[in-house]
Scaffold this motif. Structure first.
Motif, PDB file in Angstrom:
ATOM      1  N   LEU A   1       9.979   7.174   1.341  1.00  0.00           N
ATOM      2  CA  LEU A   1      10.219   7.515   2.746  1.00  0.00           C
ATOM      3  C   LEU A   1       9.738   8.919   3.086  1.00  0.00           C
ATOM      4  CD1 LEU A   1      13.799   5.979   3.219  1.00  0.00           C
ATOM      5  CD2 LEU A   1      11.581   4.934   3.677  1.00  0.00           C
ATOM      6  N   SER A   2       9.409   9.704   2.064  1.00  0.00           N
ATOM      7  CA  SER A   2       8.884  11.044   2.325  1.00  0.00           C
ATOM      8  C   SER A   2       7.539  11.012   3.034  1.00  0.00           C
ATOM      9  CB  SER A   2       8.756  11.812   1.004  1.00  0.00           C
ATOM     10  OG  SER A   2       9.997  11.925   0.349  1.00  0.00           O
ATOM     11  N   ILE A   3       6.877   9.860   3.022  1.00  0.00           N
ATOM     12  CA  ILE A   3       5.584   9.744   3.703  1.00  0.00           C
ATOM     13  C   ILE A   3       5.733  10.042   5.190  1.00  0.00           C
ATOM     14  CG2 ILE A   3       3.771   8.092   4.353  1.00  0.00           C
ATOM     15  CD1 ILE A   3       4.266   6.684   1.681  1.00  0.00           C
ATOM     16  N   TRP A   4       6.868   9.652   5.777  1.00  0.00           N
ATOM     17  CA  TRP A   4       7.078   9.844   7.214  1.00  0.00           C
ATOM     18  C   TRP A   4       7.823  11.141   7.523  1.00  0.00           C
ATOM     19  CZ3 TRP A   4       7.487   5.125   4.793  1.00  0.00           C
ATOM     20  CH2 TRP A   4       6.612   4.118   5.224  1.00  0.00           C
ATOM     21  N   SER A   5       8.151  11.929   6.520  1.00  0.00           N
ATOM     22  CA  SER A   5       8.888  13.168   6.747  1.00  0.00           C
ATOM     23  C   SER A   5       7.937  14.260   7.195  1.00  0.00           C
ATOM     24  CB  SER A   5       9.635  13.580   5.476  1.00  0.00           C
ATOM     25  OG  SER A   5       8.716  13.986   4.475  1.00  0.00           O
ATOM     26  N   SER A   6       8.495  15.408   7.472  1.00  0.00           N
ATOM     27  CA  SER A   6       7.694  16.572   7.847  1.00  0.00           C
ATOM     28  C   SER A   6       7.630  17.592   6.724  1.00  0.00           C
ATOM     29  CB  SER A   6       8.285  17.224   9.113  1.00  0.00           C
ATOM     30  OG  SER A   6       9.640  17.594   8.868  1.00  0.00           O
ATOM     31  N   GLY A   7       8.047  17.184   5.535  1.00  0.00           N
ATOM     32  CA  GLY A   7       8.099  18.106   4.419  1.00  0.00           C
ATOM     33  C   GLY A   7       6.823  18.112   3.596  1.00  0.00           C
ATOM     34  N   PHE A   8       6.974  18.583   2.354  1.00  0.00           N
ATOM     35  CA  PHE A   8       5.823  18.782   1.477  1.00  0.00           C
ATOM     36  C   PHE A   8       5.165  17.459   1.103  1.00  0.00           C
ATOM     37  CE2 PHE A   8       4.089  19.117  -2.843  1.00  0.00           C
ATOM     38  CZ  PHE A   8       3.159  20.133  -2.646  1.00  0.00           C
ATOM     39  N   TYR A   9       5.948  16.375   0.954  1.00  0.00           N
ATOM     40  CA  TYR A   9       5.427  15.098   0.485  1.00  0.00           C
ATOM     41  C   TYR A   9       4.970  14.176   1.613  1.00  0.00           C
ATOM     42  CZ  TYR A   9       7.461  16.423  -3.994  1.00  0.00           C
ATOM     43  OH  TYR A   9       7.778  17.076  -5.158  1.00  0.00           O
ATOM     44  N   SER A  10       4.948  14.668   2.832  1.00  0.00           N
ATOM     45  CA  SER A  10       4.523  13.819   3.946  1.00  0.00           C
ATOM     46  C   SER A  10       3.037  13.490   3.826  1.00  0.00           C
ATOM     47  CB  SER A  10       4.796  14.524   5.270  1.00  0.00           C
ATOM     48  OG  SER A  10       4.013  15.711   5.360  1.00  0.00           O
ATOM     49  N   ASN A  11       2.672  12.335   4.383  1.00  0.00           N
ATOM     50  CA  ASN A  11       1.271  11.890   4.353  1.00  0.00           C
ATOM     51  C   ASN A  11       0.938  11.308   5.724  1.00  0.00           C
ATOM     52  OD1 ASN A  11      -1.253  10.829   3.798  1.00  0.00           O
ATOM     53  ND2 ASN A  11      -0.675  10.068   1.784  1.00  0.00           N
ATOM     54  N   LYS A  12       0.506  12.170   6.624  1.00  0.00           N
ATOM     55  CA  LYS A  12       0.250  11.763   7.999  1.00  0.00           C
ATOM     56  C   LYS A  12      -0.927  10.805   8.102  1.00  0.00           C
ATOM     57  CE  LYS A  12       3.532  14.424   9.514  1.00  0.00           C
ATOM     58  NZ  LYS A  12       4.800  13.836   9.983  1.00  0.00           N
TER      59      LYS A  12
ATOM     60  N   GLY B   1       0.808  -1.214   0.000  1.00  0.00           N
ATOM     61  CA  GLY B   1       0.000   0.000   0.000  1.00  0.00           C
ATOM     62  C   GLY B   1       0.839   1.261   0.000  1.00  0.00           C
ATOM     63  N   TYR B   2       1.910   1.272   0.786  1.00  0.00           N
ATOM     64  CA  TYR B   2       2.798   2.439   0.807  1.00  0.00           C
ATOM     65  C   TYR B   2       3.445   2.658  -0.555  1.00  0.00           C
ATOM     66  CZ  TYR B   2       2.459   3.010   5.878  1.00  0.00           C
ATOM     67  OH  TYR B   2       2.004   3.258   7.152  1.00  0.00           O
ATOM     68  N   MET B   3       3.885   1.564  -1.174  1.00  0.00           N
ATOM     69  CA  MET B   3       4.506   1.687  -2.492  1.00  0.00           C
ATOM     70  C   MET B   3       3.496   2.186  -3.532  1.00  0.00           C
ATOM     71  SD  MET B   3       7.699   1.110  -2.537  1.00  0.00           S
ATOM     72  CE  MET B   3       9.075   0.212  -1.838  1.00  0.00           C
ATOM     73  N   ILE B   4       2.293   1.646  -3.505  1.00  0.00           N
ATOM     74  CA  ILE B   4       1.282   2.041  -4.487  1.00  0.00           C
ATOM     75  C   ILE B   4       0.868   3.493  -4.290  1.00  0.00           C
ATOM     76  CG2 ILE B   4      -1.087   1.577  -5.261  1.00  0.00           C
ATOM     77  CD1 ILE B   4      -0.579  -1.370  -4.597  1.00  0.00           C
ATOM     78  N   SER B   5       0.963   4.001  -3.063  1.00  0.00           N
ATOM     79  CA  SER B   5       0.596   5.409  -2.811  1.00  0.00           C
ATOM     80  C   SER B   5       1.475   6.375  -3.589  1.00  0.00           C
ATOM     81  CB  SER B   5       0.679   5.712  -1.320  1.00  0.00           C
ATOM     82  OG  SER B   5       2.027   5.693  -0.855  1.00  0.00           O
ATOM     83  N   THR B   6       2.693   5.951  -3.967  1.00  0.00           N
ATOM     84  CA  THR B   6       3.569   6.835  -4.747  1.00  0.00           C
ATOM     85  C   THR B   6       3.101   6.974  -6.192  1.00  0.00           C
ATOM     86  OG1 THR B   6       5.062   5.030  -5.383  1.00  0.00           O
ATOM     87  CG2 THR B   6       5.514   6.163  -3.307  1.00  0.00           C
ATOM     88  N   SER B   7       2.161   6.118  -6.631  1.00  0.00           N
ATOM     89  CA  SER B   7       1.603   6.272  -7.981  1.00  0.00           C
ATOM     90  C   SER B   7       0.506   7.334  -8.001  1.00  0.00           C
ATOM     91  CB  SER B   7       1.037   4.938  -8.471  1.00  0.00           C
ATOM     92  OG  SER B   7      -0.086   4.537  -7.704  1.00  0.00           O
ATOM     93  N   ILE B   8      -0.028   7.674  -6.846  1.00  0.00           N
ATOM     94  CA  ILE B   8      -1.065   8.704  -6.750  1.00  0.00           C
ATOM     95  C   ILE B   8      -0.460  10.042  -6.353  1.00  0.00           C
ATOM     96  CG2 ILE B   8      -3.293   9.290  -5.740  1.00  0.00           C
ATOM     97  CD1 ILE B   8      -3.262   6.706  -7.389  1.00  0.00           C
ATOM     98  N   HIS B   9       0.402  10.014  -5.346  1.00  0.00           N
ATOM     99  CA  HIS B   9       1.075  11.225  -4.875  1.00  0.00           C
ATOM    100  C   HIS B   9       2.566  11.048  -5.139  1.00  0.00           C
ATOM    101  CE1 HIS B   9      -2.710  12.217  -2.889  1.00  0.00           C
ATOM    102  NE2 HIS B   9      -2.692  11.015  -2.358  1.00  0.00           N
ATOM    103  N   HIS B  10       3.021  11.521  -6.296  1.00  0.00           N
ATOM    104  CA  HIS B  10       4.419  11.354  -6.672  1.00  0.00           C
ATOM    105  C   HIS B  10       5.309  12.138  -5.718  1.00  0.00           C
ATOM    106  CE1 HIS B  10       3.754   9.228 -10.493  1.00  0.00           C
ATOM    107  NE2 HIS B  10       2.651   9.942 -10.565  1.00  0.00           N
ATOM    108  N   CYS B  11       6.317  11.474  -5.208  1.00  0.00           N
ATOM    109  CA  CYS B  11       7.209  12.114  -4.253  1.00  0.00           C
ATOM    110  C   CYS B  11       8.646  11.723  -4.560  1.00  0.00           C
ATOM    111  CB  CYS B  11       6.840  11.724  -2.821  1.00  0.00           C
ATOM    112  SG  CYS B  11       6.762   9.944  -2.534  1.00  0.00           S
ATOM    113  N   GLU B  12       9.571  12.423  -3.918  1.00  0.00           N
ATOM    114  CA  GLU B  12      10.979  12.188  -4.168  1.00  0.00           C
ATOM    115  C   GLU B  12      11.388  10.780  -3.760  1.00  0.00           C
ATOM    116  OE1 GLU B  12      15.288  14.051  -2.723  1.00  0.00           O
ATOM    117  OE2 GLU B  12      13.413  15.090  -2.329  1.00  0.00           O
TER     118      GLU B  12
END
Length: 606
Positions: A268-279, A254-265
């Motif tokens: 691991l940006s999902i857990w960051s505090s930056g623009f591409y984070s997904n809380k 699921g985490y990997m597939i989420s990068t096909s919807i919300h393209h990010c660098e």
């Protein structure tokens, strides 16, 4: 891709969008250069707006008002040029009748990419032989008359043989002739579409598991734990590792597939505090646990002693995926062999630093598909590895048409005896391959290139451009058995080889600015089917998983997962469940991610 480049020359102006194709709008709108400009086909007094419906007329065609559609158009144009109330009203009625005829063809402007972003409707339309009246090429008639004149002169004056007679002798040696005959279209009796009826309450996960069921996911769990154990035995114990479970494996996907919807660098940006984070999804699994699963993730943990194939780590999954494609969907008669757009998204590349881009390795494989042109469903996947500089390497694959023929044979190994019509690009199109496919009950229609195609057995006279200037819509045809070789002019010479369409069936290409351009039916069918594939790539290629690992088998795996999700969405749109929820492709992907992560929120996001 080859079909984007072909369409940008075949049907200018174009506005087909390819997110990763590298073609800018101006280049797509430019036609293939070369050749003298076509002579004007309307009188000089005709106002410029009438060129929309009249520029398709050929200068040599008789301008008789009763001679088909072109005669009515020219008559209407001349009436409006001369003026007069009654004449204008009659001319307008003729133009309206011609427009009604265009609309009756049910050909959308979107087929040729001219209607812009807001165009709707299915660009695919019927191009069966029964839908057009039989008409032979005017150019062949002119060529035949010219040949008769030369032969008559030879009888009277015993003049030396001309170039037309020499060409005829060369063509006769190879079995090619100017005499055309009607070829019945291949009969297709199989039904097409999904093989099972999904319930109204079917979820995104239900459609995805048609191709990636739980038993495949459980095998990933077993193989990942086996690899982790063997790895730690060799390199030392990892105290932070515990065996992965099926629930965690679904969350990992699921985490990997989420990068096909919300393209990010990076994923691991999902857990960051930056623009591409997904809380909203970051709390399901910690970043440390995700990294551990990513480190040990495997489909096949160990190489068998009898395994020599470079894809041994992914081949069982590809076989299972192919079985899912075959059992869940029956394709239509028309299909296309091509390479889908799988390059990285330009937005994603823009976020990377130069150092990160230099670290990325060049893709070491070529991915080909056989795709249903009426739905976009990908029926079969074939992966060709770059395994050195040998004859099977990717470098040789790009330079030798016979290796592309090998790719085509692998993609069509399950298509024998079903009377499929396969559309191919220049690198695959060849007389020997098409004749071999015809013996297996597979019919073809392909674009031919003197540079990229294997032209063995084709008449040289049809491979060379004529010295005399050509008008748009002019064409020549030669025939050998059921095989037809077509040379058609539209701001450049385009050659087609086909045994699926009759050479005497007339087609037409309607353009908003150029009006009606005559062509053989095979050319019209080729343009229509390839345009649909371009639209598919434009719509779905941006939903490929953006995670790009260094290992080749992992790259192939995530591309295959992306194709499986796109196929699942196509089945969803063809099911009754779509009429209940009506998810877009992005909403379907988000819904799938939430179900894999075990989230209870079922409302689609906007």
């Amino acid at each position: 891709m080859w079909y984007l480049e072909m369409l940008s020359w075949l049907l200018p102006p174009m506005s087909l969008h390819a997110h990763r194709g590298g073609w800018c709008g101006g280049e797509r709108e430019a036609g293939l250069g070369g050749g003298a400009p076509a002579a004007p086909c309307l009188p000089a007094a005709v106002p410029e707006p009438l060129l929309l419906l009249g520029c398709c007329l050929r200068p040599r065609d008789p301008a008789e008002p009763g001679r088909g559609e072109r005669g009515r158009l020219l008559a209407a144009a001349e009436m409006m040029a001369e003026g007069g109330g009654a004449a204008r009203r009659k001319a307008l009625s003729l133009l309206e009748a011609a427009r009604s005829r265009y609309e009756s063809l049910q050909i959308s402007d979107d087929v040729f990419g001219e209607s812009g972003q807001d165009s709707g409707g299915n660009p695919f339309y019927s191009t069966s032989a029964d839908s057009r009246s039989a008409a032979s090429s005017q150019d062949d008639e002119d060529d035949d008359e010219e040949g008769e004149g030369l032969r008559g002169g030879a009888r009277r004056r015993r003049a030396p043989r001309g170039p037309v007679e020499e060409e005829d002798e060369e063509e006769e040696k190879g079995g090619w002739t100017r005499s055309l005959r009607d070829v019945p279209p291949p009969r297709f009796k199989d039904s097409s579409g999904p093989t099972r009826k999904m319930p109204l309450t079917a979820s995104a996960m239900d459609f995805f598991q048609l191709f990636v069921p739980d038993n495949v996911l459980k095998n990933m769990v077993v193989q990942t734990n086996m690899y982790a154990k063997k790895y730690q035995e060799r390199f030392g114990k990892d105290d932070a590792w515990i065996d992965v479970t099926l629930t965690e494996m679904k969350a990992f996907l699921g985490y990997m597939i989420s990068t096909s919807i919300h393209h990010c660098e990076s994923v691991l940006s999902i857990w960051s505090s930056g623009f591409y984070s997904n809380k909203s999804i970051a709390l399901i699994m910690t970043q440390l646990r995700f990294e551990k699963i990513l480190k040990y993730f495997h489909i096949v943990a160990f190489r068998s002693s009898q395994t020599t194939h470079g894809l041994y780590k992914i081949q069982p999954f590809l076989d299972s995926l192919q079985n899912g494609f075959d059992s869940a969907f029956r394709p239509s008669q028309a299909q296309v062999l091509h390479e889908p757009l799988i390059d990285e998204d330009p937005i994603f590349i823009a976020t990377c630093t130069e150092r990160e881009l230099r670290k990325r390795k060049k893709r070491k494989f070529s991915l080909w598909v056989r795709q249903c042109s009426s739905t976009g469903f990908i029926c079969q996947i074939y992966v060709h590895l770059k395994e050195g500089s040998g004859a099977d390497g990717l470098d040789a694959l790009k330079n030798k048409p016979q290796l592309h023929s090998m790719v085509a044979k692998n993609l069509c190994q399950n298509a024998s005896g079903k009377n499929y019509i396969i559309f191919t690009g220049p690198s695959i199109t060849s007389l020997n391959l098409f004749e071999e496919f015809e013996k297996q009950g597979i019919y073809c229609c392909g674009l031919l290139s003197t540079r990229k195609s294997d032209c063995t057995g084709l008449p040289p006279s049809m491979l060379n451009n004529p010295e005399t200037p050509q008008s748009r819509g002019q064409y020549r045809i030669r025939m050998k058995g059921n095989m037809s070789l077509i040379c058609w002019y539209n701001k450049g010479h385009f050659r087609f080889l086909t045994n699926a369409y009759s050479p005497v069936q007339q087609g037409v290409i309607i353009k908003r600015k150029s009006g009606e351009i005559p062509c053989p039916l095979a050319v019209e069918a080729f343009a229509a089917h390839l345009s649909y594939i371009c639209k598919y790539d434009d719509k779905y290629s941006k939903y490929f998983i953006s995670h790009k690992p260094n290992k080749t088998w992992q790259q192939v795996f995530w591309f295959a997962i992306s194709i499986a999700i796109n196929n699942a969405y196509i089945l969803y749109k063809m099911s009754e469940a779509y009429h209940v929820t009506r998810y877009s492709r992005a909403q379907f992907g988000e819904r799938l991610v939430k179900e894999l992560l075990g989230l209870e929120d079922t409302s689609p996001s906007h």
